[in-house]
Design a protein around this motif. Structure first.
Motif, short mmCIF file in Angstrom:
data_model
loop_
_atom_site.label_atom_id
_atom_site.label_comp_id
_atom_site.label_asym_id
_atom_site.label_seq_id
_atom_site.Cartn_x
_atom_site.Cartn_y
_atom_site.Cartn_z
N HIS A 21 6.35 20.83 10.61
CA HIS A 21 7.74 20.99 10.63
C HIS A 21 8.56 21.34 9.39
CE1 HIS A 21 11.71 20.05 12.37
NE2 HIS A 21 11.99 19.16 11.22
N GLN A 22 7.86 21.19 8.24
CA GLN A 22 8.28 21.27 6.82
C GLN A 22 8.25 22.65 6.53
OE1 GLN A 22 6.21 17.66 5.07
NE2 GLN A 22 8.27 17.87 3.96
N VAL A 23 7.51 23.63 7.33
CA VAL A 23 7.34 25.00 6.88
C VAL A 23 7.47 26.06 8.09
CG1 VAL A 23 5.86 24.60 4.70
CG2 VAL A 23 4.75 24.85 6.79
N LEU A 183 -2.89 10.67 11.03
CA LEU A 183 -1.64 10.10 10.81
C LEU A 183 -1.23 10.49 9.49
CD1 LEU A 183 -1.51 6.76 12.62
CD2 LEU A 183 -0.81 8.90 13.47
N ASN A 184 -0.20 10.94 9.18
CA ASN A 184 0.67 11.19 7.85
C ASN A 184 1.49 9.88 7.57
OD1 ASN A 184 1.00 12.49 5.26
ND2 ASN A 184 3.15 12.16 6.03
N GLU A 185 1.18 9.06 6.62
CA GLU A 185 1.60 8.09 5.87
C GLU A 185 2.67 7.07 7.04
OE1 GLU A 185 4.73 9.68 3.13
OE2 GLU A 185 2.94 10.14 1.61
N PRO A 186 1.68 6.49 7.87
CA PRO A 186 2.37 5.72 8.89
C PRO A 186 3.48 4.71 8.35
CG PRO A 186 0.06 5.44 8.77
CD PRO A 186 0.26 6.57 7.88
N LEU A 282 -5.52 10.28 0.65
CA LEU A 282 -4.58 9.41 -0.25
C LEU A 282 -3.47 10.54 -0.69
CD1 LEU A 282 -5.81 7.06 -3.13
CD2 LEU A 282 -4.01 8.71 -3.57
N ASN A 283 -2.16 9.97 -0.63
CA ASN A 283 -1.00 10.75 -1.06
C ASN A 283 -0.61 9.73 -2.16
OD1 ASN A 283 -1.50 12.22 1.31
ND2 ASN A 283 0.39 11.61 2.25
N TYR A 284 -0.42 10.35 -3.42
CA TYR A 284 -0.08 9.73 -4.41
C TYR A 284 1.38 10.21 -5.20
CZ TYR A 284 0.91 8.11 -9.33
OH TYR A 284 1.32 7.66 -10.56
N TYR A 285 2.33 9.56 -5.15
CA TYR A 285 3.46 9.92 -5.80
C TYR A 285 4.26 8.83 -6.97
CZ TYR A 285 3.85 13.56 -2.15
OH TYR A 285 3.65 14.65 -1.43
N PHE A 286 3.85 7.84 -6.53
CA PHE A 286 4.67 6.85 -7.47
C PHE A 286 3.59 5.72 -8.12
CE2 PHE A 286 7.09 7.51 -3.50
CZ PHE A 286 8.11 8.25 -4.17
N VAL A 333 -4.91 13.98 -0.56
CA VAL A 333 -4.38 14.80 0.31
C VAL A 333 -2.88 15.41 -0.07
CG1 VAL A 333 -6.34 14.71 1.95
CG2 VAL A 333 -4.15 13.27 2.13
N GLU A 334 -2.41 14.66 -0.90
CA GLU A 334 -0.98 14.87 -1.36
C GLU A 334 -0.65 14.36 -2.58
OE1 GLU A 334 2.58 13.99 0.97
OE2 GLU A 334 1.74 14.33 2.59
N ASN A 335 -0.18 15.32 -3.43
CA ASN A 335 0.34 14.89 -4.89
C ASN A 335 1.09 16.03 -5.59
OD1 ASN A 335 -0.84 15.40 -8.22
ND2 ASN A 335 -0.62 13.24 -7.67
N HIS A 371 -2.73 19.67 -3.55
CA HIS A 371 -1.37 19.55 -4.36
C HIS A 371 -0.32 19.66 -3.20
CE1 HIS A 371 1.26 19.68 -7.53
NE2 HIS A 371 2.14 20.19 -6.86
N TRP A 372 0.87 18.84 -3.39
CA TRP A 372 1.82 18.99 -2.31
C TRP A 372 3.11 19.63 -3.22
CZ3 TRP A 372 2.74 18.23 2.67
CH2 TRP A 372 4.02 18.44 3.27
N SER A 373 3.31 20.72 -2.80
CA SER A 373 2.94 21.45 -1.60
C SER A 373 2.74 23.09 -1.90
CB SER A 373 4.00 21.54 -0.66
OG SER A 373 3.88 22.18 0.58
N GLU A 379 12.63 19.12 2.91
CA GLU A 379 12.14 17.86 2.52
C GLU A 379 12.91 16.81 3.35
OE1 GLU A 379 9.88 16.84 0.51
OE2 GLU A 379 10.62 14.76 0.52
N TRP A 380 12.46 16.57 4.52
CA TRP A 380 13.27 15.81 5.52
C TRP A 380 14.64 15.57 5.53
CZ3 TRP A 380 9.74 15.64 9.04
CH2 TRP A 380 8.35 15.99 8.68
N ALA A 381 15.04 14.19 5.28
CA ALA A 381 16.59 13.96 5.35
C ALA A 381 17.31 14.34 3.94
CB ALA A 381 16.89 12.48 5.24
N GLN A 387 12.59 20.97 -4.29
CA GLN A 387 11.40 22.11 -4.33
C GLN A 387 10.25 21.51 -4.93
OE1 GLN A 387 13.09 25.74 -5.70
NE2 GLN A 387 14.69 25.62 -4.27
N PHE A 388 9.11 21.51 -3.89
CA PHE A 388 7.88 20.90 -4.31
C PHE A 388 6.75 21.98 -4.37
CE2 PHE A 388 7.61 16.17 -4.12
CZ PHE A 388 8.96 15.89 -3.48
N GLY A 389 7.27 23.44 -4.07
CA GLY A 389 6.09 24.33 -4.10
C GLY A 389 5.56 24.74 -5.06
C1 BGC Z 1 5.38 13.36 3.11
C2 BGC Z 1 5.79 14.78 2.86
C3 BGC Z 1 6.72 14.85 1.70
C4 BGC Z 1 6.46 14.42 0.44
C5 BGC Z 1 7.46 14.55 -0.86
C6 BGC Z 1 5.33 12.65 1.64
O1 BGC Z 1 5.71 11.44 1.73
O2 BGC Z 1 4.15 13.21 3.60
O3 BGC Z 1 6.13 15.02 4.08
O4 BGC Z 1 7.45 16.23 1.74
O5 BGC Z 1 6.09 13.07 0.39
O6 BGC Z 1 8.60 13.47 -0.41
#
Ligand code: BGC
Length: 420
Positions: A21-23, A183-186, A282-286, A333-335, A371-373, A379-381, A387-389
């Motif tokens: 949906h994001q791309v 599932l992504n980040e349920p 694993l998705n890591y941002y925080f 799988v995301e960072n 890498h995300w992305s 970016e959703w809402a 810009q994460f690219g």
């Molecule tokens: C989501 C992505 C989102 C990214 C940056 C993750 O929580 O899976 O869809 O774009 O974080 O917010």
């Protein structure tokens, strides 16, 4: 020996991630419907919600434009995917995470769309022709409207519809890929859609949020069995958003509350599915410093364009704790980070590579980094302004431009993958 300290195995997965949906552009699902209903309000309330951001004066014109909140034509990835794969390859990467969009494959209940089926078949074949390991995501928060009209994942009796979708995807593509993320980040979805009530269906009800999380755990476990029955060689997991939760002080109360939060945010969901995982995505941002009352008390800097505090090295602690708990192979799988001007991305990636190397040295079975992305995306809402690219996309011309940090990253991949 110089260089040796940063070598990674030759079969380490180096890549980037996206979500349909994001791309893709042109999707019709519960999110695209919601966007059209809320774009105006989101634009009008932008300053109130986001005016505190250090990047506000720069992003304001876009954040106050209703068009920012419409995914619309996306970045045209649905038709430009071959070019995007070539760009990924030019960055020396060997893996790509993408989504198949349920609402395209099954636009109506019980009805499968032949054109969409053929599209993803060809899409995966193209990845393989370009020697890129496909990592397929089944569900990244978007759903056909006929499913959400029935109550989506809030109703246990609806899980059978997801089972049927999984069975269909397994039949169609189950022999073509090796890695599947169900599932992504349920927990993030349940939290924003049913807890905070910010995302569709904007329900604010903690009980329902927990109910949705339980249903998502059930549906993952069932999907795992369906996928493995279709092809026992498939490597199945989820993309779990895990935070590096830290106690602000060494006080007992503080440490105890941080541990409780970590359990609720990180481990509770994974515990429910741990017997149905071949590896952990694993998705890591925080990294979050929490005080005794569970309030986030992060340092003020450095922050990304979204105002998120950044401590990329925190992924080392997280990898080590996750490994100690589950002893499962891990693929990140995301960072990544929102950094439109590309001033912090190189630093973030450099810190992350060091952290990954250290974690591997300490025994963590880490097998890949995505890498995300790959591309700037919806970016959703928040819409389009964050810009994460690794690759910038001009949405008027759809022209792709590789960012300097991505070129640098590409040079590091070659360096680290070469045995010394
Ligand atoms: C989501 C992505 C989102 C990214 C940056 C993750 O929580 O899976 O869809 O774009 O974080 O917010």
């Amino acid at each position: 020996m110089k260089g040796e300290q940063f070598s990674f195995p030759a079969d380490f997965l180096w890549g980037a991630s996206t979500a349909a949906h994001q791309v893709e552009g042109g999707t019709h699902n519960q999110w695209s419907v919601w966007e059209k209903q809320h774009a105006q309000t989101l634009a009008e309330t932008a300053e109130k919600r986001l005016g505190w951001l250090p990047s506000w004066s720069r992003v304001k014109p876009q954040a106050q434009d209703p068009q920012n909140y419409i995914s619309g034509a996306g970045v045209g990835h649905y038709t430009r995917y071959k070019e995007d794969f070539r760009l990924l390859k030019s960055l020396n990467m060997n893996a790509f995470r993408f989504g198949v969009e349920w609402s395209r494959l099954q636009p109506q209940e019980g009805q499968w769309d032949e054109a969409a089926i053929a599209h993803y078949k060809e899409y995966i074949a193209e990845l393989k022709r370009q020697n890129i390991e496909p990592i397929l995501t089944l569900w990244h928060w978007t759903m056909p409207t006929w499913f959400t009209d029935k109550g989506g994942f809030a109703k246990r009796r609806n899980l059978r519809y997801f089972d049927a979708y999984v069975a269909k995807v397994a039949e169609l593509y189950g022999q073509d890929v090796r890695y599947v993320l169900t599932l992504n980040e349920p927990t993030v979805y349940a939290g924003f859609s049913y807890g905070a009530g910010e995302w569709p269906p904007q329900t604010k009800n903690s009980l329902q949020m927990v109910h949705v999380m339980c249903n998502l755990a059930r549906v993952h476990n069932r999907a795992y069995d369906i996928l493995k029955a279709a092809n026992p060689k498939l490597q199945v997991s989820i993309a779990a958003q895990l935070a590096d939760v830290r106690a602000l002080s060494s006080g007992l109360l503080n440490k105890a509350s941080a541990a409780v939060h970590e359990y609720a945010a990180d481990w509770w969901f994974v515990n429910r599915i741990r017997r149905h995982l071949d590896f952990l995505g694993l998705n890591y941002y925080f990294t979050e410093y929490r005080d005794a009352l569970l309030r986030v008390k992060n340092p003020k800097v450095p922050t990304s364009d979204l105002g998120w505090y950044m401590e990329p090295s925190g992924i080392q602690r997280l990898l080590e704790r996750t490994w100690a708990k589950y002893s499962l192979p891990i693929i990140i799988v995301e960072n990544g980070l929102a950094d439109a001007q590309d001033v912090q991305r190189k630093w973030w990636i450099e810190e992350t590579i060091t952290a990954m190397y250290n974690a591997r040295q300490n025994g963590v079975d880490l097998r890949g980094y995505l890498h995300w992305s790959l591309l700037d995306n919806f970016e959703w809402a928040y819409g389009w302004w964050p810009q994460f690219g690794l690759i910038h996309v001009d949405r008027t011309t759809m022209h792709r431009q590789i960012r300097p940090s991505a070129r640098w990253f590409a040079s590091q991949i070659v360096r680290y993958s070469t045995p010394v």
